[in-house]
Design a protein around this motif. Structure first.
Motif, PDB file in Angstrom:
ATOM      1  N   THR A  85       0.819  -1.221   0.000  1.00 25.81           N
ATOM      2  CA  THR A  85       0.000   0.000   0.000  1.00 25.81           C
ATOM      3  C   THR A  85       0.845   1.260   0.000  1.00 25.81           C
ATOM      4  OG1 THR A  85      -1.768  -1.156   1.188  1.00 25.81           O
ATOM      5  CG2 THR A  85      -1.823   1.254   1.226  1.00 25.81           C
ATOM      6  N   PHE A  86       1.985   1.213   0.688  1.00 20.18           N
ATOM      7  CA  PHE A  86       2.752   2.436   0.901  1.00 20.18           C
ATOM      8  C   PHE A  86       4.095   2.444   0.177  1.00 20.18           C
ATOM      9  CE2 PHE A  86       0.115   1.498   4.581  1.00 20.18           C
ATOM     10  CZ  PHE A  86      -0.602   2.666   4.745  1.00 20.18           C
ATOM     11  N   GLY A  87       4.501   1.312  -0.408  1.00 22.11           N
ATOM     12  CA  GLY A  87       5.801   1.251  -1.065  1.00 22.11           C
ATOM     13  C   GLY A  87       6.937   1.523  -0.108  1.00 22.11           C
ATOM     14  N   ALA A  88       6.840   1.006   1.104  1.00 18.32           N
ATOM     15  CA  ALA A  88       7.805   1.310   2.149  1.00 18.32           C
ATOM     16  C   ALA A  88       8.227   0.027   2.855  1.00 18.32           C
ATOM     17  CB  ALA A  88       7.204   2.285   3.157  1.00 18.32           C
ATOM     18  N   GLU A  89       9.318   0.117   3.598  1.00 15.86           N
ATOM     19  CA  GLU A  89       9.819  -1.023   4.356  1.00 15.86           C
ATOM     20  C   GLU A  89       9.695  -0.821   5.863  1.00 15.86           C
ATOM     21  OE1 GLU A  89      13.803  -1.533   2.991  1.00 15.86           O
ATOM     22  OE2 GLU A  89      13.180  -2.503   1.117  1.00 15.86           O
ATOM     23  N   GLY A  90       9.324   0.390   6.288  1.00 15.85           N
ATOM     24  CA  GLY A  90       9.184   0.672   7.704  1.00 15.85           C
ATOM     25  C   GLY A  90       8.204   1.805   7.921  1.00 15.85           C
TER      26      GLY A  90
END
Length: 255
Positions: A85-90
Motif C-alpha cells: 500500500t505504501f511502497g515502504a519497508e518501515g
C-alpha cells in the motif's frame, strides 16, 4: 525500493473514538496511516475511506492488543501492507492507543477484569512496541496514551489507572533506551472525553458530564478533537526535542 512520499503512522484502535481522531489528525498534516481495529471492520473501512479522501494512503488491520502471541503474525501483515500500500519497508510513528475501560470499586475488582486491563494496557503495549522495533525507523516517535487518572484519583478506576501509571514509567525507559536511534517516546494523558469509552458515561450521562466539567478549569469535558491534534503535533519536526514527557490534555482537571 523508492522511498515513501510521506511519514507513516501505526495507530492502534484507530477505527473509532480518540484513535480515529488521531488517525485523521495525522492524515491532515500529511501522514499516511495504518490503523488497527478489534472487531468492527466496517468502522475501520469507513475511517480508511476518510483518510484516503484527505489525499493520504491508509490501511486497516485486525488486532487484539491483548493477544501477545499474535503480534509476530500481525507485524508480518504490517510489513506486507507497508510494501503493497505504501511502497515502504518501515514506519515512523507508533501510537499505542487501543484500550478498554473497567469501572469497579477496588474491593469489588475481579481478577479477570484486572488481567484484561493488564494485557491490553500494559503487557500488550510493552510487547507490541518491542516487536515494532525492526520496522520502526530511526528518528521515529512512540506515543503512549495514558489518562488523567494516573495523576488524580477517582474511585472505581484503581486497576485501570495503575496500568496507565505503569505505561508512563515504561515510556521514560523507552525514551532512554531508544535515544541512540533518535526515537523519542512520550505520553499523552487525556482527561474526561465525550466518547463511547467505558459505556459512554461522560458523553451520555448529564450528571457525570456536569460533575466533570465543574472539576475542569476550562469548564467543560473534552472532545476527541481536543486530543488528536496533540498526538499529531508530537509527530512533527517541531516536537523533535520533546522526549520522555507526560503531556496531560485535560483542560485543567482537578488542579
Amino acid at each position: 525500493m523508492t522511498p515513501p512520499s510521506s511519514k507513516i503512522a501505526l495507530v492502534t484502535g484507530g477505527s473509532r473514538g480518540l484513535g480515529k481522531n488521531m488517525a485523521l489528525s495525522l492524515a491532515r498534516q500529511g501522514t499516511d496511516v495504518i490503523l488497527t481495529y478489534h472487531s468492527k471492520q466496517d468502522e475501520a473501512a469507513a475511517t480508511v475511506a476518510e483518510i484516503t479522501a484527505l489525499g493520504r494512503k491508509a490501511a486497516a488491520l485486525q488486532l487484539n492488543t491483548a493477544a501477545v502471541k499474535s503480534f509476530e503474525a500481525f507485524y508480518t501483515q504490517v510489513s506486507a501492507a507497508l510494501r503493497d500500500t505504501f511502497g515502504a519497508e518501515g514506519f515512523d510513528f507508533l501510537i499505542n492507543n487501543a484500550g478498554t475501560g473497567v469501572h469497579a470499586p477496588f474491593a469489588e475488582t475481579q481478577e479477570a477484569d484486572f488481567d484484561e486491563l493488564f494485557n491490553i494496557h500494559f503487557k500488550g503495549v510493552f510487547f507490541l512496541t518491542q516487536k515494532a522495533l525492526p520496522l520502526l525507523r530511526d528518528g521515529g516517535r512512540i506515543i503512549n496514551i495514558s489518562s488523567g487518572l494516573a495523576r488524580f484519583s477517582n474511585p472505581g478506576y484503581s486497576a485501570y489507572a495503575s496500568m496507565k501509571g505503569a505505561v508512563e514509567v515504561f515510556t521514560r525507559y523507552l525514551a532512554k533506551e531508544l535515544g541512540g536511534r533518535g526515537i523519542a517516546a512520550n505520553v499523552v494523558a487525556p482527561g474526561a472525553i465525550e466518547t463511547d469509552f467505558g459505556g459512554g458515561a461522560v458523553r451520555d450521562n448529564p450528571q457525570v458530564n456536569a460533575y466533570l466539567a465543574g472539576a475542569t478549569a476550562l469548564g467543560r469535558v473534552g472532545l476527541p478533537d481536543d486530543i488528536g491534534g496533540v498526538v499529531a503535533f508530537l509527530c512533527t519536526e517541531e516536537a523533535r526535542w520533546i522526549n520522555g514527557q507526560r503531556l496531560e490534555v485535560s483542560g485543567g482537571m482537578n488542579l
